[in-house]
Design a protein around this motif. Sequence first.
Motif, mmCIF file in Angstrom:
data_model
loop_
_atom_site.group_PDB
_atom_site.id
_atom_site.type_symbol
_atom_site.label_atom_id
_atom_site.label_comp_id
_atom_site.label_asym_id
_atom_site.label_seq_id
_atom_site.Cartn_x
_atom_site.Cartn_y
_atom_site.Cartn_z
ATOM 1 N N ALA A 2 0.830 -1.210 0.000
ATOM 2 C CA ALA A 2 0.000 0.000 0.000
ATOM 3 C C ALA A 2 0.859 1.252 0.000
ATOM 4 O O ALA A 2 0.583 2.214 -0.732
ATOM 5 N N ILE A 3 1.908 1.262 0.811
ATOM 6 C CA ILE A 3 2.767 2.446 0.881
ATOM 7 C C ILE A 3 3.546 2.615 -0.417
ATOM 8 O O ILE A 3 3.805 3.731 -0.871
ATOM 9 N N LEU A 4 3.884 1.486 -1.076
ATOM 10 C CA LEU A 4 4.587 1.577 -2.352
ATOM 11 C C LEU A 4 3.668 2.151 -3.431
ATOM 12 O O LEU A 4 4.106 2.915 -4.289
ATOM 13 N N SER A 5 2.388 1.819 -3.361
ATOM 14 C CA SER A 5 1.423 2.392 -4.295
ATOM 15 C C SER A 5 1.334 3.902 -4.128
ATOM 16 O O SER A 5 1.215 4.647 -5.108
ATOM 17 N N ILE A 6 1.411 4.356 -2.878
ATOM 18 C CA ILE A 6 1.409 5.793 -2.609
ATOM 19 C C ILE A 6 2.645 6.442 -3.212
ATOM 20 O O ILE A 6 2.582 7.522 -3.823
ATOM 21 N N ILE A 7 3.792 5.776 -3.070
ATOM 22 C CA ILE A 7 5.039 6.304 -3.627
ATOM 23 C C ILE A 7 4.951 6.406 -5.147
ATOM 24 O O ILE A 7 5.392 7.395 -5.748
ATOM 25 N N LEU A 8 4.357 5.389 -5.778
ATOM 26 C CA LEU A 8 4.248 5.388 -7.238
ATOM 27 C C LEU A 8 3.291 6.457 -7.749
ATOM 28 O O LEU A 8 3.286 6.776 -8.941
ATOM 29 N N ASP A 9 2.483 6.999 -6.865
ATOM 30 C CA ASP A 9 1.587 8.098 -7.239
ATOM 31 C C ASP A 9 2.298 9.449 -7.219
ATOM 32 O O ASP A 9 1.741 10.449 -7.678
ATOM 33 N N GLN A 10 3.510 9.477 -6.678
ATOM 34 C CA GLN A 10 4.228 10.735 -6.520
ATOM 35 C C GLN A 10 4.823 11.188 -7.855
ATOM 36 O O GLN A 10 5.549 10.447 -8.510
ATOM 37 N N THR A 11 4.515 12.408 -8.256
ATOM 38 C CA THR A 11 5.073 12.944 -9.501
ATOM 39 C C THR A 11 6.545 13.299 -9.356
ATOM 40 O O THR A 11 7.221 13.554 -10.351
ATOM 41 N N SER A 12 7.040 13.292 -8.113
ATOM 42 C CA SER A 12 8.433 13.668 -7.858
ATOM 43 C C SER A 12 9.387 12.473 -7.926
ATOM 44 O O SER A 12 10.583 12.616 -7.665
ATOM 45 N N LEU A 13 8.887 11.281 -8.280
ATOM 46 C CA LEU A 13 9.737 10.090 -8.351
ATOM 47 C C LEU A 13 10.754 10.246 -9.480
ATOM 48 O O LEU A 13 10.394 10.412 -10.640
#
Length: 208
Positions: A94-105
């Motif tokens: 779940a937390i990785l899904s949140i990270i993948l939503d970040q445009t700053s990746l």
Amino acid sequence: TYAHDNDFLYNMRWAKLLFVCRRWHDIAVNTRELWSFIELFGTGLHGRYNDYLSFGAIEELAMRRVKLQLSRAGFWPLSVKASLQHATSEAKLAILSIILDQTSLTSFALDGTRAHISNIAHQLASHEHVKLHSLVMSCDFDLPTAQQLEGDVQPKYLTMPDNVFGENTPSLTYLSIKDIAINWTIIQQMSVIRVTYTIEAYSPPIYL
């Protein structure tokens, strides 16, 4: 610079500086770059609490740590490393899904089982990551059985969705994959490409 070049910022041991004095604490808390190096390996706590905390408690601490990092990093470019094995918890996914939503990746390195890699690859394909410049993905490979080898049955590699590339990742210049098939005809503007297959004789064809 030394810590950045040697990946020391990922393990969070630098956070001990928060307790030196109030001034150092305030500087560290407000330096967004320090918090932007995130890892999701194992428990994320490097075994420091394994002797007296349950797995669930360790996982909870790890997730709280990642959420804190995301909060303090803000919109600073994120560099993320993750390992997703069979025992990966739902909380970590779940937390990785949140990270993948970040445009700053901007940098993402992942290794894990075929099922997890496939899931994350499709998540990548469904989002634009205009700042992502480095992508490393390593898929666990199941060696063919003796019967498969005798029958000349070629292993089926996981295939990366086409939408991971192109318009979704216009800044991508570094690509490293292991045991993953890719439609190479859509790969453009790469500075570095690294490709590895566990059994070279069974590697899928590469057309450039």
